[in-house]
Motif scaffolding. Structure first.
Motif, PDB file in Angstrom:
ATOM      1  N   ALA A  18       0.843  -1.185   0.000  1.00 31.07           N
ATOM      2  CA  ALA A  18       0.000   0.000   0.000  1.00 31.07           C
ATOM      3  C   ALA A  18       0.883   1.240   0.000  1.00 31.07           C
ATOM      4  CB  ALA A  18      -0.908  -0.017   1.225  1.00 31.07           C
TER       5      ALA A  18
ATOM      6  N   SER B 250      -4.930 -10.337   8.696  1.00 30.08           N
ATOM      7  CA  SER B 250      -5.904  -9.346   8.237  1.00 30.08           C
ATOM      8  C   SER B 250      -6.796  -9.851   7.112  1.00 30.08           C
ATOM      9  CB  SER B 250      -5.176  -8.078   7.779  1.00 30.08           C
ATOM     10  OG  SER B 250      -4.283  -8.382   6.723  1.00 30.08           O
TER      11      SER B 250
ATOM     12  N   LEU C 236     -12.161  -4.571   1.984  1.00 29.85           N
ATOM     13  CA  LEU C 236     -12.150  -3.385   2.833  1.00 29.85           C
ATOM     14  C   LEU C 236     -11.280  -2.315   2.194  1.00 29.85           C
ATOM     15  CD1 LEU C 236     -11.445  -5.276   6.180  1.00 29.85           C
ATOM     16  CD2 LEU C 236     -13.674  -4.442   5.401  1.00 29.85           C
ATOM     17  N   PRO C 237     -11.531  -1.047   2.511  1.00 26.47           N
ATOM     18  CA  PRO C 237     -10.639  -0.001   1.983  1.00 26.47           C
ATOM     19  C   PRO C 237      -9.168  -0.249   2.331  1.00 26.47           C
ATOM     20  CG  PRO C 237     -12.653   0.978   2.831  1.00 26.47           C
ATOM     21  CD  PRO C 237     -12.718  -0.480   3.171  1.00 26.47           C
ATOM     22  N   ASN C 238      -8.916  -0.860   3.480  1.00 31.87           N
ATOM     23  CA  ASN C 238      -7.528  -1.154   3.863  1.00 31.87           C
ATOM     24  C   ASN C 238      -6.865  -2.206   2.976  1.00 31.87           C
ATOM     25  OD1 ASN C 238      -7.454   0.676   5.910  1.00 31.87           O
ATOM     26  ND2 ASN C 238      -7.659  -0.800   7.573  1.00 31.87           N
ATOM     27  N   ASP C 239      -7.641  -2.879   2.156  1.00 35.74           N
ATOM     28  CA  ASP C 239      -7.072  -3.852   1.214  1.00 35.74           C
ATOM     29  C   ASP C 239      -6.512  -3.169  -0.039  1.00 35.74           C
ATOM     30  OD1 ASP C 239      -9.793  -6.025   2.047  1.00 35.74           O
ATOM     31  OD2 ASP C 239      -7.720  -6.154   2.756  1.00 35.74           O
ATOM     32  N   THR C 240      -6.719  -1.882  -0.163  1.00 39.75           N
ATOM     33  CA  THR C 240      -6.200  -1.139  -1.318  1.00 39.75           C
ATOM     34  C   THR C 240      -4.681  -1.208  -1.350  1.00 39.75           C
ATOM     35  OG1 THR C 240      -8.078   0.381  -1.386  1.00 39.75           O
ATOM     36  CG2 THR C 240      -6.012   1.146  -2.357  1.00 39.75           C
TER      37      THR C 240
ATOM     38  N   LYS D 125       3.645   2.159   2.721  1.00 39.29           N
ATOM     39  CA  LYS D 125       3.829   1.008   3.601  1.00 39.29           C
ATOM     40  C   LYS D 125       4.787   0.010   2.969  1.00 39.29           C
ATOM     41  CE  LYS D 125      -0.640   1.279   5.935  1.00 39.29           C
ATOM     42  NZ  LYS D 125      -1.847   0.509   6.354  1.00 39.29           N
TER      43      LYS D 125
END
Length: 124
Positions: free
Chosen positions: A40, A63, A87-91, A43
């Motif tokens: 990401a 996750s 989820l947006p965090n999987d972007t 990251k």
């Protein structure tokens, strides 16, 4: 020469699903451990899912457990990552990789062949 070519990324709404594909040439996806990683923005690259050459062992990041599934099609010499309940965090950019050995390694330097990546964007 080993080549891994990812496809299947795109834009999806939260809660949706995608299936990523990794077409391999120059190696058999049953001859080495195969994995999916993601990075990401801002990251470090992280392991998402992996499967040993035998298929007896698979591993998933905490996750994504219960949401993502790694699989292989030997006839197509392709590795898949089925992603659901996104989820947006999987972007992230998702990369396919082949390990040096038949077993899954937690060391990224043991993953020696990489694809170019495919972008997955999950909107809220």
């Amino acid at each position: 020469q080993v080549q891994l070519v990812e496809s299947g990324g795109g834009l999806v709404q939260a809660g949706g699903s995608l299936r990523l594909s990794c077409a391999a040439s120059g190696l058999s996806v049953r001859s080495r451990a195969m994995g999916w990683f993601r990075q990401a923005p801002g990251k470090e690259r992280e392991s998402v899912a992996a499967v040993s050459a035998s298929g007896r062992t698979s591993s998933y990041a905490d996750s994504v457990k219960g949401r993502f599934t790694i699989s292989r099609d030997f006839a197509q010499n392709t590795v898949y990552l089925r992603m659901s309940s996104l989820l947006p965090n999987d972007t992230a950019i998702y990369y396919c990789a082949a390990a040096r050995w038949v077993t899954i390694s937690s060391r990224q330097d043991e993953w020696i062949n990489w694809g170019q990546g495919t972008q997955v964007t999950v909107s809220p």
